[in-house]
Design a protein around this motif. Structure first.
Motif, PDB file in Angstrom:
ATOM      1  N   ARG A 153       0.737  -1.074  -0.005  1.00  6.87           N
ATOM      2  CA  ARG A 153       0.019   0.030  -0.068  1.00  6.87           C
ATOM      3  C   ARG A 153       0.975   1.285  -0.003  1.00  6.87           C
ATOM      4  NH1 ARG A 153      -3.623   1.038   4.268  1.00  6.87           N
ATOM      5  NH2 ARG A 153      -5.016   2.213   2.708  1.00  6.87           N
ATOM      6  N   GLN A 154       2.035   1.121   0.957  1.00  9.18           N
ATOM      7  CA  GLN A 154       2.582   2.524   0.933  1.00  9.18           C
ATOM      8  C   GLN A 154       3.746   2.802  -0.169  1.00  9.18           C
ATOM      9  OE1 GLN A 154       4.900   1.205   4.574  1.00  9.18           O
ATOM     10  NE2 GLN A 154       3.064   1.836   5.956  1.00  9.18           N
ATOM     11  N   ARG A 210      -4.365  10.087   4.810  1.00 13.84           N
ATOM     12  CA  ARG A 210      -4.440   8.540   4.581  1.00 13.84           C
ATOM     13  C   ARG A 210      -4.524   8.064   3.179  1.00 13.84           C
ATOM     14  NH1 ARG A 210      -8.796   9.907   8.301  1.00 13.84           N
ATOM     15  NH2 ARG A 210     -10.418   9.606   6.796  1.00 13.84           N
ATOM     16  N   LEU A 211      -4.103   6.884   3.003  1.00 13.10           N
ATOM     17  CA  LEU A 211      -4.147   6.204   1.767  1.00 13.10           C
ATOM     18  C   LEU A 211      -5.527   5.944   1.261  1.00 13.10           C
ATOM     19  CD1 LEU A 211      -1.326   3.596   2.450  1.00 13.10           C
ATOM     20  CD2 LEU A 211      -1.223   4.878   0.635  1.00 13.10           C
ATOM     21  N   GLY A 212      -5.658   6.254   0.008  1.00 11.92           N
ATOM     22  CA  GLY A 212      -6.949   5.673  -0.511  1.00 11.92           C
ATOM     23  C   GLY A 212      -7.470   4.438  -0.562  1.00 11.92           C
ATOM     24  N   PRO A 213      -8.552   3.979  -0.454  1.00  5.21           N
ATOM     25  CA  PRO A 213      -8.829   2.493  -0.496  1.00  5.21           C
ATOM     26  C   PRO A 213      -8.661   1.672  -1.568  1.00  5.21           C
ATOM     27  CG  PRO A 213     -10.986   3.922  -1.076  1.00  5.21           C
ATOM     28  CD  PRO A 213      -9.842   4.804  -0.936  1.00  5.21           C
ATOM     29  N   GLY A 214      -8.308   0.390  -1.366  1.00  4.81           N
ATOM     30  CA  GLY A 214      -7.906  -0.489  -2.491  1.00  4.81           C
ATOM     31  C   GLY A 214      -6.704  -0.223  -3.121  1.00  4.81           C
ATOM     32  N   GLY A 250       0.575   3.145  -3.094  1.00  2.00           N
ATOM     33  CA  GLY A 250       1.580   4.308  -3.612  1.00  2.00           C
ATOM     34  C   GLY A 250       0.953   5.962  -3.527  1.00  2.00           C
ATOM     35  N   TYR A 251      -0.045   5.961  -2.586  1.00  2.00           N
ATOM     36  CA  TYR A 251      -0.720   7.175  -2.581  1.00  2.00           C
ATOM     37  C   TYR A 251      -1.232   7.641  -3.828  1.00  2.00           C
ATOM     38  CZ  TYR A 251       0.619   7.512   2.401  1.00  2.00           C
ATOM     39  OH  TYR A 251       0.638   7.187   3.763  1.00  2.00           O
ATOM     40  N   PRO A 262       5.872   7.216  -3.424  1.00  2.00           N
ATOM     41  CA  PRO A 262       6.733   6.966  -4.859  1.00  2.00           C
ATOM     42  C   PRO A 262       6.865   8.066  -5.616  1.00  2.00           C
ATOM     43  CG  PRO A 262       5.486   5.118  -4.191  1.00  2.00           C
ATOM     44  CD  PRO A 262       4.683   6.164  -3.265  1.00  2.00           C
ATOM     45  N   ALA A 263       5.864   9.018  -5.511  1.00  2.00           N
ATOM     46  CA  ALA A 263       5.807  10.345  -6.582  1.00  2.00           C
ATOM     47  C   ALA A 263       6.357  11.316  -5.900  1.00  2.00           C
ATOM     48  CB  ALA A 263       4.586  10.357  -7.033  1.00  2.00           C
ATOM     49  N   GLY A 264       6.757  11.437  -4.541  1.00  2.00           N
ATOM     50  CA  GLY A 264       7.059  12.486  -3.868  1.00  2.00           C
ATOM     51  C   GLY A 264       6.335  12.683  -2.653  1.00  2.00           C
ATOM     52  N   PHE A 265       6.450  13.936  -2.070  1.00  2.00           N
ATOM     53  CA  PHE A 265       5.702  14.033  -0.625  1.00  2.00           C
ATOM     54  C   PHE A 265       4.320  14.486  -0.530  1.00  2.00           C
ATOM     55  CE2 PHE A 265      10.394  14.570   0.604  1.00  2.00           C
ATOM     56  CZ  PHE A 265      10.348  13.736   1.703  1.00  2.00           C
TER      57      PHE A 265
END
Length: 836
Positions: A508-509, A748-752, A757-758, A783-786
């Protein structure tokens, strides 16, 4: 070996207290200079320990200033070193290491730690003899400490220019971590740091935890200050005779027999030298380790340490002087019927029946053997042989003169970049505990290389049915699994399920689908294993053993399995395995239905502990049944109300089966961390806020017990829960770190899989506002930045939210009943009215 020194200094450092003692320069550690050292932030010199330290400066110990207290400010770990500017004569110093200040006052500080070798010093006290100025570096790691004391134990004076630790963990300061959190509540800010510091000190890079034995092609294995390390060769040897040659360099030698591999209770023996005046430290307890004797104990060690119980059985006099720096031949025989005998140089010293001694259970004569050295002891071992006691058949030989010994006995440099249970104690790679660690890393250190390394390490231990070693040691090759399987290393079946959260968190991260595709066949084995544990009669999970609660038809393990199957379904979807996704979805739904049918107790308004214990319930059962979505809205509300039945200051006891009037019942930040996450997911923000303040607040409120990191257990008075044994840098106790990032700041991360990778993220400040915060900010590395958020509540009852987003990602802003899509920009500012 008679001396230690740093390679760059070539300065004699003698163990003898006499000027005439033999001093031989020796490069004890062939390691590169560390990238960075840790230094104390505070110092107090006087006649007693003191927390009120001033700025560090060079200092002198003498007969008027006998002891120095050093404060590193927060948890640190590495090889202790001392730069001596001047010494009036050969002097001895006793150094203690402790995570808490109060541990410095104890005879063994906050140790010892014989649960595992851990590629570190098993003891938290060590003594040095200093004969001349220069840099002294300890040969073994002290894995984690905040506090250190140095006491002069002989006459004379010594001046220190610098003291510190050669770092063996990440030296990045917490303010420089990629992940950050801040708010107007300073206590919450300190609490957020707890998990971050614990993860940064408990996770180690490959090759940083160096071999603890030194191998010489003539004299064999040189061992000091470490619990006996066991060979992989004889995990099931029974009724055997062990013979070896030993040369005691200082104090004595330790060997263990009939010992379950890697950890557990077994027979412990020590041979004590004649303790000559010229090479014996002034602080040696000669009552505990009398000269010319053999000590016998059963358990983990020769002294107790809280949960590591040891049973000291007897002391046997050796009828001659056991000279140091002289080779002795030792033979120990375990015979059928419980007979144990020890011979030194062919002379019988011990000949007993083990059944004549009280032990908590009958002593088995089956298990591996190994060698070690007690606190401040050092010895050589060579020419080891094992034979069958009955028929004399030789079944093992090893001259101990090849470096291959290090791999066989688990004392080689760590083979992987891994996250440990804790930096100072239980320095094993625990599978279930990684549940919290992986999420903390995503919110703070962003050391995803260490997350991935840990998962790879576990996968190397996987056996045919899909299970992984729940606590593989660093020093053994993890792919060698057979010797570990008989001894509980694949027990605690719910740790397999908790471990799945680690890989789910990592993917996920990072959206590292390459790693997931490469290893998916191994994770699929756990799909089969998990589904295979569903009972065909009642539809609930049945496993051989569990940590979180009843292993058969229990709410905690069954709801955890639902969550694990849901996570596996997402991972299957991400790699395009539709068949596995469908299997996981169907199994999760069926198991969820069975939990509600079999375990929901309408009378109590909560999920029962198990079908065989309907009247009790647990923190873990509530946590996982809520977090997995098993519970309905009605059930969630009632289960939250039932929490009062578990309330036990400063948090919640594990289950109602534990007595609230028993002062020995402790609070687990691990299980309370599962609950904390579930509380915020369920919208119980006030309850969650109170739990953070009460439980995690105890870890920052008292300077005498604070380590700067999250604790393993907490007692009902707010102190470390297992006395000095408690790990005070335990990532499993750091859930507040990721919860504050995800909920107080609301990032937070989106679902699914769309959120992996946000790629899709969520910003939701509502929980933080409900906690009474005026401002909050957080940042995570993607992975794409902050991705960063900062929100502020104004006097006009408005909240202003500023978002910095990575390119090519999109977000969802949630506030009250509003859901707003955010796309196409890298900066957003939103102002919303706060409803009264």
């Amino acid at each position: 070996m008679l001396s230690l020194l740093k390679a760059a200094w070539i300065i004699p450092f003698c163990f003898s207290s006499l000027p005439t003692a033999l001093c031989v320069p020796f490069n004890s550690k062939a390691r590169s200079p560390p990238a960075r050292d840790f230094f104390p932030r505070g110092l107090r010199v006087g006649t007693e320990l003191d927390t009120e330290t001033g700025d560090f400066a060079s200092f002198t110990l003498d007969d008027t200033s006998l002891i120095a207290t050093l404060d590193y400010g927060t948890e640190r770990g590495g090889y202790p070193f001392f730069l001596v500017a001047d010494v009036s004569q050969p002097v001895q110093i006793e150094v203690k290491y402790s995570e808490s200040f109060v541990g410095l006052a104890q005879p063994w500080a906050d140790g010892p730690y014989p649960f595992s070798t851990g590629l570190a010093n098993s003891y938290r006290v060590e003594t040095f003899n200093v004969t001349s100025p220069g840099r002294i570096t300890a040969p073994l790691i002290q894995g984690g400490q905040r506090w250190e004391s140095i006491r002069l134990v002989t006459s004379g004076s010594i001046t220190f220019e610098t003291i510190g630790l050669e770092a063996t963990v990440d030296t990045t300061e917490i303010e420089d971590f990629p992940g950050q959190f801040s708010s107007n509540d300073e206590q919450l800010n300190s609490i957020w740091k707890l998990g971050a510091v614990a993860a940064s000190t408990a996770c180690v890079e490959e090759g940083t935890q160096l071999a603890t034995w030194e191998i010489d092609p003539v004299t064999g294995a040189f061992i000091r200050s470490q619990r006996a390390s066991q060979t992989l060769a004889g995990p099931l040897y029974s009724d055997y005779t062990l013979s070896f040659d030993t040369m005691i360099d200082r104090g004595g030698v330790w060997w263990a027999m009939a010992f379950p591999l890697a950890r557990g209770e077994g027979l412990q023996l020590q041979l004590i030298s004649d303790l000559p005046e010229g090479s014996t430290f002034a602080n040696v307890n000669k009552t505990q380790t009398p000269a010319n004797s053999v000590l016998l104990s059963y358990g983990y060690d020769f002294v107790n340490q809280t949960t590591l119980t040891s049973y000291y059985l007897d002391t046997f006099a050796v009828p001659f002087a056991v000279a140091e720096k002289t080779w002795h031949h030792v033979t120990t025989a375990l015979s059928p019927g419980g007979r144990l005998s020890v011979s030194i140089n062919g002379q019988v010293v011990v000949d007993i029946s083990i059944t004549d001694y009280w032990t908590p259970a009958p002593v088995s004569f089956t298990g591996s053997f190994g060698f070690g050295a007690w606190q401040d002891q050092a010895a050589y071992i060579r020419n080891v042989s094992v034979s069958d006691t009955i028929n004399g058949t030789v079944i093992y030989t090893n001259p101990m003169t090849s470096v291959d010994v290090l791999a066989e006995y688990g004392t080689q440099t760590n083979l992987g970049s891994v996250c440990l249970d804790g930096p100072k104690r239980d320095r094993l790679v625990w599978l279930g505990d990684f549940y919290h660690t992986a999420r903390i890393i995503g919110s703070s250190t962003s050391r995803f290389d260490l997350t991935k390394g840990t998962l790879e390490f576990f996968l190397r231990t996987q056996i045919a049915n899909g299970e992984m070693n729940i606590a593989p040691p660093m020093g053994y090759d993890p792919s060698i699994t057979a010797p570990f399987t008989p001894f509980g290393s694949y027990g605690l079946s719910d740790y397999q399920l908790l471990g799945l959260d680690g890989v789910h968190s990592y993917i996920r991260q990072t959206n590292d689908l390459g790693f997931l595709r490469e290893t998916w066949p191994q994770w699929k084995l756990l799909v089969d294993w998990t589904i295979g544990k569903v009972n065909s009669t009642d539809g609930l999970i049945y496993v051989p053993s569990a940590f979180l609660g009843p292993s058969q038809a229990g709410s905690a393990v069954s709801c955890l399995a639902v969550q694990a199957l849901q996570q596996l379904s997402e991972l299957a979807q991400a790699v395009g395995d539709d068949t596995s996704k469908s299997r996981c979805d169907a199994a999760a739904q069926a198991l969820s239905d069975a939990v509600n049918r079999q375990l929901w107790n309408e009378d109590l308004g909560v999920y029962s502990l198990s079908t065989s214990d309907k009247g009790n319930f647990s923190v873990a059962g509530i946590a996982f049944c809520l977090a997995s979505g098993v519970s309905t809205q009605h059930q969630t509300a009632r289960a939250l109300a039932a929490l009062d039945g578990l309330s036990l200051s400063p948090g919640y006891k594990d289950s109602t089966a534990a007595s609230s009037t028993d002062p020995t019942v402790v609070i687990s930040p691990n299980t309370n961390g599962f609950l904390l996450d579930a509380l915020f997911k369920s919208g119980a923000y006030t309850t969650g806020h109170q739990l953070i303040k009460s439980l995690w607040g105890t870890m920052v409120n008292n300077k005498q017990t604070s380590s700067g990191a999250s604790w393993e257990y907490v007692d009902q008075s707010g102190n470390p829960g297992l006395s000095y044994f408690t790990s005070l840098a335990h990532p499993w106790g750091g859930a507040a770190t990721y919860v504050l990032t995800e909920w107080a700041a609301g990032i937070r991360l989106g679902p699914g899989p769309e959120g992996f990778g946000y790629k899709h993220w969520i910003i939701a400040p509502e929980a933080g506002l409900a906690m009474g915060l005026q401002t909050a900010s957080a940042r995570v590395k993607t992975p794409a930045g902050f991705l960063a958020v900062e929100w502020t509540k104004s006097s006009k009852d408005e909240v202003t939210v500023r978002i910095d987003a990575p390119p090519a990602t999109y977000g969802t802003f949630k506030f009250g009943n509003e859901t707003k899509s955010l796309c196409g920009q890298i900066q957003y500012t939103l102002v919303r009215k706060i409803s009264s």
